[in-house]
Design a protein around this motif. Structure first.
Motif, mmCIF file in Angstrom:
data_model
loop_
_atom_site.group_PDB
_atom_site.id
_atom_site.type_symbol
_atom_site.label_atom_id
_atom_site.label_comp_id
_atom_site.label_asym_id
_atom_site.label_seq_id
_atom_site.Cartn_x
_atom_site.Cartn_y
_atom_site.Cartn_z
ATOM 1 N N SER A 42 7.646 27.243 50.937
ATOM 2 C CA SER A 42 8.107 26.092 51.716
ATOM 3 C C SER A 42 9.098 25.261 50.903
ATOM 4 O O SER A 42 10.138 24.834 51.419
ATOM 5 N N ILE A 43 8.777 25.030 49.644
ATOM 6 C CA ILE A 43 9.682 24.282 48.767
ATOM 7 C C ILE A 43 10.995 25.042 48.602
ATOM 8 O O ILE A 43 12.078 24.460 48.685
ATOM 9 N N ARG A 44 10.905 26.356 48.398
ATOM 10 C CA ARG A 44 12.099 27.187 48.253
ATOM 11 C C ARG A 44 12.955 27.125 49.533
ATOM 12 O O ARG A 44 14.181 26.968 49.452
ATOM 13 N N ALA A 45 12.317 27.237 50.690
ATOM 14 C CA ALA A 45 13.063 27.215 51.959
ATOM 15 C C ALA A 45 13.798 25.886 52.139
ATOM 16 O O ALA A 45 14.957 25.861 52.577
ATOM 17 N N THR A 46 13.134 24.798 51.797
ATOM 18 C CA THR A 46 13.785 23.488 51.924
ATOM 19 C C THR A 46 14.933 23.371 50.928
ATOM 20 O O THR A 46 16.000 22.858 51.263
ATOM 21 N N ALA A 47 14.734 23.865 49.713
ATOM 22 C CA ALA A 47 15.809 23.843 48.714
ATOM 23 C C ALA A 47 16.997 24.685 49.189
ATOM 24 O O ALA A 47 18.159 24.286 49.021
ATOM 25 N N GLU A 48 16.727 25.824 49.795
ATOM 26 C CA GLU A 48 17.810 26.661 50.327
ATOM 27 C C GLU A 48 18.529 25.963 51.479
ATOM 28 O O GLU A 48 19.751 26.075 51.610
ATOM 29 N N TYR A 49 17.779 25.231 52.307
ATOM 30 C CA TYR A 49 18.392 24.432 53.373
ATOM 31 C C TYR A 49 19.334 23.390 52.755
ATOM 32 O O TYR A 49 20.471 23.227 53.200
ATOM 33 N N ARG A 62 16.036 28.223 40.638
ATOM 34 C CA ARG A 62 15.857 29.086 39.460
ATOM 35 C C ARG A 62 14.474 28.901 38.848
ATOM 36 O O ARG A 62 13.846 29.869 38.408
ATOM 37 N N THR A 63 14.010 27.659 38.807
ATOM 38 C CA THR A 63 12.673 27.395 38.269
ATOM 39 C C THR A 63 11.616 28.097 39.107
ATOM 40 O O THR A 63 10.704 28.731 38.569
ATOM 41 N N ASP A 95 11.975 30.694 40.979
ATOM 42 C CA ASP A 95 12.131 32.150 40.995
ATOM 43 C C ASP A 95 11.989 32.825 39.634
ATOM 44 O O ASP A 95 12.251 34.028 39.516
ATOM 45 N N GLN A 96 11.550 32.093 38.629
ATOM 46 C CA GLN A 96 11.339 32.711 37.323
ATOM 47 C C GLN A 96 10.302 33.825 37.442
ATOM 48 O O GLN A 96 9.207 33.609 37.951
ATOM 49 N N ARG A 97 10.636 34.976 36.984
ATOM 50 C CA ARG A 97 9.741 36.134 37.106
ATOM 51 C C ARG A 97 8.435 35.953 36.327
ATOM 52 O O ARG A 97 7.388 36.374 36.762
ATOM 53 N N ASN A 98 8.486 35.312 35.204
ATOM 54 C CA ASN A 98 7.286 35.193 34.386
ATOM 55 C C ASN A 98 6.271 34.187 34.932
ATOM 56 O O ASN A 98 5.156 34.119 34.440
ATOM 57 N N ILE A 99 6.619 33.427 35.948
ATOM 58 C CA ILE A 99 5.657 32.477 36.512
ATOM 59 C C ILE A 99 5.182 32.882 37.912
ATOM 60 O O ILE A 99 4.305 32.232 38.462
ATOM 61 N N LEU A 100 5.734 33.943 38.428
ATOM 62 C CA LEU A 100 5.356 34.339 39.784
ATOM 63 C C LEU A 100 3.869 34.647 39.913
ATOM 64 O O LEU A 100 3.283 34.453 40.974
ATOM 65 N N GLU A 101 3.239 35.109 38.846
ATOM 66 C CA GLU A 101 1.803 35.408 38.918
ATOM 67 C C GLU A 101 0.959 34.149 39.066
ATOM 68 O O GLU A 101 -0.231 34.231 39.374
ATOM 69 N N LEU A 102 1.544 32.982 38.873
ATOM 70 C CA LEU A 102 0.813 31.724 39.058
ATOM 71 C C LEU A 102 0.685 31.358 40.532
ATOM 72 O O LEU A 102 -0.106 30.490 40.881
ATOM 73 N N PHE A 103 1.446 31.996 41.365
ATOM 74 C CA PHE A 103 1.483 31.645 42.780
ATOM 75 C C PHE A 103 0.674 32.638 43.607
ATOM 76 O O PHE A 103 1.036 33.799 43.726
ATOM 77 N N HIS A 104 -0.416 32.175 44.203
ATOM 78 C CA HIS A 104 -1.278 33.014 45.032
ATOM 79 C C HIS A 104 -1.665 32.263 46.298
ATOM 80 O O HIS A 104 -1.771 31.040 46.291
ATOM 81 N N GLY A 105 -1.931 32.988 47.376
ATOM 82 C CA GLY A 105 -2.467 32.417 48.605
ATOM 83 C C GLY A 105 -1.678 31.236 49.125
ATOM 84 O O GLY A 105 -0.471 31.319 49.338
ATOM 85 N N HIS A 106 -2.400 30.129 49.331
ATOM 86 C CA HIS A 106 -1.769 28.925 49.872
ATOM 87 C C HIS A 106 -0.692 28.387 48.930
ATOM 88 O O HIS A 106 0.303 27.819 49.379
ATOM 89 N N THR A 107 -0.890 28.569 47.650
ATOM 90 C CA THR A 107 0.097 28.092 46.686
ATOM 91 C C THR A 107 1.409 28.836 46.869
ATOM 92 O O THR A 107 2.480 28.231 46.838
ATOM 93 N N ALA A 108 1.345 30.135 47.073
ATOM 94 C CA ALA A 108 2.557 30.920 47.308
ATOM 95 C C ALA A 108 3.267 30.443 48.572
ATOM 96 O O ALA A 108 4.498 30.330 48.593
#
Length: 138
Positions: A33-40, A12-13, A15-28
């Motif tokens: 990668s963190i999300r995929a591991t959390a989903e695993y 949830r942290t 996927d917060q919509r208001n912070i998605l603009e902070l994620f660009h390029g390699h950071t995204a």
């Protein structure tokens, strides 16, 4: 279920919509990668809770490792986002990919430990079934 709650909170942290603009390029990519591991981890926790005959000690060990990793990841992501919003860590108003590398390393290391424990459990089950089959034949 603390591990499951920690994983859901991390997702949830991220996927917060208001912070998605902070994620660009390699950071995204790093956040993905963190999300995929959390989903695993979420899948592992859902699958282990539905299995019967599973060693509760091993499940607790896996759950604790996942809980610690998910809490750590969420703490770091929230801290970095907070620093950016407050202007403390302001580099082009985006979360830097390097800030999350320790999180990825911890999540990956935990995932490897979880996989090893799951495989060890499966090997134990195979050996147990093999012994039972031999006893039936005797």
């Amino acid at each position: 279920m603390a591990a499951y709650s920690a994983v859901i909170s991390l997702l949830r942290t991220i996927d917060q919509r208001n912070i998605l603009e902070l994620f660009h390029g390699h950071t995204a990519e790093t956040v993905d990668s963190i999300r995929a591991t959390a989903e695993y981890f979420q899948g592992v926790l859902e699958n282990t809770s539905n299995k019967s005959g599973v060693d509760l000690g091993k499940i607790k060990s896996v759950e604790e490792k996942i809980r610690v990793a998910a809490n750590y990841a969420e703490d770091v992501v929230e801290l970095k986002i907070s620093q950016i919003i407050k202007g403390i860590s302001w580099t082009f108003r985006i979360l830097q990919h390097e800030d999350l590398l320790p999180v990825v390393e911890k999540m990956d290391a935990t995932k490897k430990q979880v996989v090893v424990e799951i495989l060890a459990h499966d090997v134990d089950k195979v050996l147990e079934l093999s012994v039972l089959e031999r006893k039936k034949r005797s």
